[in-house]
Design a protein around this motif. Structure first.
Motif, PDB file in Angstrom:
ATOM      1  N   ARG A  43      -6.674   5.676 -13.772  1.00  0.00           N
ATOM      2  CA  ARG A  43      -7.457   5.397 -12.574  1.00  0.00           C
ATOM      3  C   ARG A  43      -7.608   3.892 -12.384  1.00  0.00           C
ATOM      4  NH1 ARG A  43     -12.216   6.873 -13.996  1.00  0.00           N
ATOM      5  NH2 ARG A  43     -12.100   9.051 -13.377  1.00  0.00           N
ATOM      6  N   GLU A  44      -7.884   3.173 -13.472  1.00  0.00           N
ATOM      7  CA  GLU A  44      -8.046   1.723 -13.378  1.00  0.00           C
ATOM      8  C   GLU A  44      -6.773   1.052 -12.870  1.00  0.00           C
ATOM      9  OE1 GLU A  44     -10.803  -0.136 -13.738  1.00  0.00           O
ATOM     10  OE2 GLU A  44     -11.757   1.849 -13.804  1.00  0.00           O
ATOM     11  N   ALA A  45      -5.624   1.582 -13.247  1.00  0.00           N
ATOM     12  CA  ALA A  45      -4.356   1.010 -12.783  1.00  0.00           C
ATOM     13  C   ALA A  45      -4.230   1.139 -11.269  1.00  0.00           C
ATOM     14  CB  ALA A  45      -3.184   1.710 -13.477  1.00  0.00           C
ATOM     15  N   TRP A  46      -4.639   2.279 -10.715  1.00  0.00           N
ATOM     16  CA  TRP A  46      -4.588   2.443  -9.262  1.00  0.00           C
ATOM     17  C   TRP A  46      -5.568   1.508  -8.567  1.00  0.00           C
ATOM     18  CZ3 TRP A  46      -1.236   4.753  -6.111  1.00  0.00           C
ATOM     19  CH2 TRP A  46      -0.304   5.617  -6.685  1.00  0.00           C
ATOM     20  N   LEU A  47      -6.734   1.329  -9.151  1.00  0.00           N
ATOM     21  CA  LEU A  47      -7.720   0.437  -8.550  1.00  0.00           C
ATOM     22  C   LEU A  47      -7.284  -1.024  -8.641  1.00  0.00           C
ATOM     23  CD1 LEU A  47     -11.008   2.088  -9.867  1.00  0.00           C
ATOM     24  CD2 LEU A  47      -9.998   2.287  -7.580  1.00  0.00           C
ATOM     25  N   ARG A  48      -6.440  -1.347  -9.622  1.00  0.00           N
ATOM     26  CA  ARG A  48      -5.963  -2.716  -9.795  1.00  0.00           C
ATOM     27  C   ARG A  48      -4.608  -2.959  -9.150  1.00  0.00           C
ATOM     28  NH1 ARG A  48      -6.731  -4.938 -15.757  1.00  0.00           N
ATOM     29  NH2 ARG A  48      -6.188  -6.818 -14.587  1.00  0.00           N
ATOM     30  N   ARG A  49      -4.074  -1.951  -8.494  1.00  0.00           N
ATOM     31  CA  ARG A  49      -2.821  -2.136  -7.755  1.00  0.00           C
ATOM     32  C   ARG A  49      -3.036  -3.230  -6.714  1.00  0.00           C
ATOM     33  NH1 ARG A  49       0.363   1.435  -3.624  1.00  0.00           N
ATOM     34  NH2 ARG A  49      -1.704   1.793  -2.808  1.00  0.00           N
ATOM     35  N   PRO A  50      -2.128  -4.203  -6.608  1.00  0.00           N
ATOM     36  CA  PRO A  50      -2.341  -5.323  -5.680  1.00  0.00           C
ATOM     37  C   PRO A  50      -2.625  -4.852  -4.263  1.00  0.00           C
ATOM     38  CG  PRO A  50      -0.461  -5.759  -7.110  1.00  0.00           C
ATOM     39  CD  PRO A  50      -0.876  -4.337  -7.367  1.00  0.00           C
ATOM     40  N   GLU A  51      -3.588  -5.506  -3.617  1.00  0.00           N
ATOM     41  CA  GLU A  51      -3.952  -5.135  -2.247  1.00  0.00           C
ATOM     42  C   GLU A  51      -2.753  -5.193  -1.309  1.00  0.00           C
ATOM     43  OE1 GLU A  51      -7.796  -6.482  -0.464  1.00  0.00           O
ATOM     44  OE2 GLU A  51      -7.878  -7.681  -2.292  1.00  0.00           O
ATOM     45  N   ALA A  52      -1.877  -6.172  -1.535  1.00  0.00           N
ATOM     46  CA  ALA A  52      -0.715  -6.331  -0.661  1.00  0.00           C
ATOM     47  C   ALA A  52       0.219  -5.131  -0.732  1.00  0.00           C
ATOM     48  CB  ALA A  52       0.042  -7.611  -1.022  1.00  0.00           C
ATOM     49  N   GLU A  53       0.067  -4.279  -1.777  1.00  0.00           N
ATOM     50  CA  GLU A  53       0.896  -3.079  -1.884  1.00  0.00           C
ATOM     51  C   GLU A  53       0.434  -1.992  -0.922  1.00  0.00           C
ATOM     52  OE1 GLU A  53       3.627  -2.234  -3.566  1.00  0.00           O
ATOM     53  OE2 GLU A  53       3.843  -4.263  -4.365  1.00  0.00           O
ATOM     54  N   GLY A  54      -0.768  -2.174  -0.355  1.00  0.00           N
ATOM     55  CA  GLY A  54      -1.249  -1.192   0.602  1.00  0.00           C
ATOM     56  C   GLY A  54      -0.325  -1.113   1.802  1.00  0.00           C
ATOM     57  N   GLY A  55      -0.103   0.093   2.303  1.00  0.00           N
ATOM     58  CA  GLY A  55       0.844   0.248   3.394  1.00  0.00           C
ATOM     59  C   GLY A  55       0.379   1.242   4.427  1.00  0.00           C
ATOM     60  N   LEU A  56       1.270   2.147   4.804  1.00  0.00           N
ATOM     61  CA  LEU A  56       1.002   3.105   5.859  1.00  0.00           C
ATOM     62  C   LEU A  56       0.373   4.392   5.346  1.00  0.00           C
ATOM     63  CD1 LEU A  56       4.341   2.692   7.869  1.00  0.00           C
ATOM     64  CD2 LEU A  56       2.136   1.568   8.279  1.00  0.00           C
ATOM     65  N   VAL A  57       0.306   4.553   4.023  1.00  0.00           N
ATOM     66  CA  VAL A  57      -0.320   5.741   3.422  1.00  0.00           C
ATOM     67  C   VAL A  57      -1.542   5.287   2.632  1.00  0.00           C
ATOM     68  CG1 VAL A  57      -0.002   7.773   1.956  1.00  0.00           C
ATOM     69  CG2 VAL A  57       1.945   6.850   3.241  1.00  0.00           C
ATOM     70  N   PRO A  58      -2.737   5.427   3.175  1.00  0.00           N
ATOM     71  CA  PRO A  58      -3.946   4.999   2.454  1.00  0.00           C
ATOM     72  C   PRO A  58      -4.292   5.988   1.338  1.00  0.00           C
ATOM     73  CG  PRO A  58      -4.333   5.204   4.837  1.00  0.00           C
ATOM     74  CD  PRO A  58      -3.050   5.901   4.527  1.00  0.00           C
ATOM     75  N   PHE A  59      -4.468   5.465   0.130  1.00  0.00           N
ATOM     76  CA  PHE A  59      -4.879   6.292  -1.003  1.00  0.00           C
ATOM     77  C   PHE A  59      -6.363   6.070  -1.290  1.00  0.00           C
ATOM     78  CE2 PHE A  59      -0.351   5.441  -1.907  1.00  0.00           C
ATOM     79  CZ  PHE A  59       0.110   6.743  -1.939  1.00  0.00           C
ATOM     80  N   SER A  60      -7.063   7.159  -1.523  1.00  0.00           N
ATOM     81  CA  SER A  60      -8.460   7.089  -1.942  1.00  0.00           C
ATOM     82  C   SER A  60      -8.549   7.643  -3.359  1.00  0.00           C
ATOM     83  CB  SER A  60      -9.347   7.904  -0.999  1.00  0.00           C
ATOM     84  OG  SER A  60     -10.698   7.823  -1.382  1.00  0.00           O
ATOM     85  N   VAL A  61      -8.809   6.771  -4.331  1.00  0.00           N
ATOM     86  CA  VAL A  61      -8.796   7.161  -5.744  1.00  0.00           C
ATOM     87  C   VAL A  61     -10.105   7.862  -6.085  1.00  0.00           C
ATOM     88  CG1 VAL A  61      -8.554   6.346  -8.114  1.00  0.00           C
ATOM     89  CG2 VAL A  61      -7.297   5.210  -6.258  1.00  0.00           C
TER      90      VAL A  61
END
Length: 371
Positions: free
Chosen positions: A169-187
């Motif tokens: 879970r921490e890895a997903w929360l630390r994924r770089p913001e710039a990796e955000g795209g057209l599919v929003p993930f809610s952890v």
């Protein structure tokens, strides 16, 4: 010594050419997916680092480089991987045209160095024209938010899902913001007395209950299993199970991530899985300007508010070129839709706005999606 500056939330308008270049279970009920819809033409969390004679001199150098990187990130976000090799380069003149503004997310300074993170907002119409002029198919359609339940399985056995010490879970929360795209993930956050892995796998209603609590239509149960913990040679297998309606989420294959440390490996896996899902979504929603169609659609609605919702959704979907209302009554309307792409892509794009478009007995029908 580096000095840290507080967060700046507002965007800075571009008035010159220089600037243009240069939780528990209750958390699901606090924010609905609709409230978290991001802007496809904004790029956040872009790291910048520059040195000069002074921090003041280094700042514009860093911002300019950050805007170039944000431009490339944006174009890669909107286009298909096969086209990334022919994307336009971010020249000074081009950035003057397409950058609307930037914001300082965080910054640190020393006597001669400037380090920070910036957010860059781009002009949507200018980016669309750029992609169209270069004959680049693209997608700007945001999918509905996807609930991501992260499951960590280590060599010691047992699964961590709802515990606070879940490194996946921490890895997903630390994924770089710039990796955000057209599919929003809610952890999914930690939860007291959450269902076990056996219950989640064995009974789909367990995951559906969590989805309903947060008003999610789709969820991914993402299992990360440690296969090798040798120093410098970490290996983690990633398995995905989808629950929901979105077809593009149901075809993600198992893969193995490697890295030197566990943290590095898990963050790399989160980035890779996010990119794979983004690519599948883009293939389902990409706008190919060379393909155009027209549909005669019977739209059903419950009243004026529902009719206005349908019209608003049609106006907000980029794939829709033109809407002509041929006939309207107090409960239905006949409309003519001109659109880019295929009917299935149009249906997918409208579904993200909670509008159902389907063919029945050879006729096309449209209505608001019921919760």
């Amino acid at each position: 010594m580096l000095l840290r500056s507080p967060l700046r939330a507002c965007f800075v308008a571009l008035f010159s050419g220089f600037l243009a270049f240069g939780a528990g279970a209750e958390a699901y009920a606090q924010t609905t997916p609709q409230a978290r819809r991001p802007d496809p033409f904004g790029v956040s969390g872009v790291s910048v680092d520059a040195s000069a004679d002074s921090a003041a001199s280094a700042r514009p150098i860093a911002v300019a480089e950050g805007q170039r990187r944000a431009f490339t990130t944006l174009l890669r976000r909107l286009t298909l991987p096969d086209d990334h090799a022919r994307l336009p380069r971010p020249t000074e003149a081009l950035l003057n045209e397409v950058v609307a503004g930037f914001g300082i997310d965080e910054e640190r300074t020393s006597a001669t160095r400037y380090i920070g993170k910036i957010s860059v907002q781009f002009r949507a119409d200018a980016i669309r024209r750029l992609l169209q002029d270069n004959r680049l198919p693209y997608s700007e359609t945001m999918s509905r938010p996807v609930l991501l339940v992260s499951v960590w399985q280590s060599a010691e056995g047992g699964a961590r899902i709802w515990e606070t010490d879940n490194p996946w879970r921490e890895a997903w929360l630390r994924r770089p913001e710039a990796e955000g795209g057209l599919v929003p993930f809610s952890v999914a956050p930690p939860m007291a007395n959450g269902p076990t892995l056996e219950r989640l796998f064995g009974n789909p209603d367990e995951l559906r209950a969590i989805m309903r609590r947060g008003n999610y239509d789709d969820a991914l149960l993402v299992v990360a299993t440690l296969q090798s913990s040798d120093p410098g040679n970490m290996r983690v297998e990633i398995q995905i199970q989808h629950q929901g309606e979105a077809a593009f989420l149901g075809t993600t294959e198992t893969f193995t991530a490697t890295g030197g440390t566990l943290e590095e490996t898990l963050i790399s896996a989160a980035i890779e899985l996010g990119r794979r899902i983004e690519t599948r979504w883009k293939y389902a929603s990409v706008i190919d300007l060379e393909k155009q169609g027209q549909l005669n659609v019977a739209a059903a609605f419950s009243g004026l508010a529902d009719w206005n919702k349908l019209r608003s959704a049609l106006g907000a979907v980029p794939i829709v070129r033109k809407v002509d209302v041929l006939q309207v009554s107090h409960r239905d309307a006949q409309i003519l839709l001109d659109y880019y792409g295929e009917p299935a892509q149009l249906s997918t794009a409208l579904a993200q706005r909670n509008i159902v478009l389907q063919q029945r007995d050879g006729f096309w029908e449209m209505r608001s999606r019921q919760p």
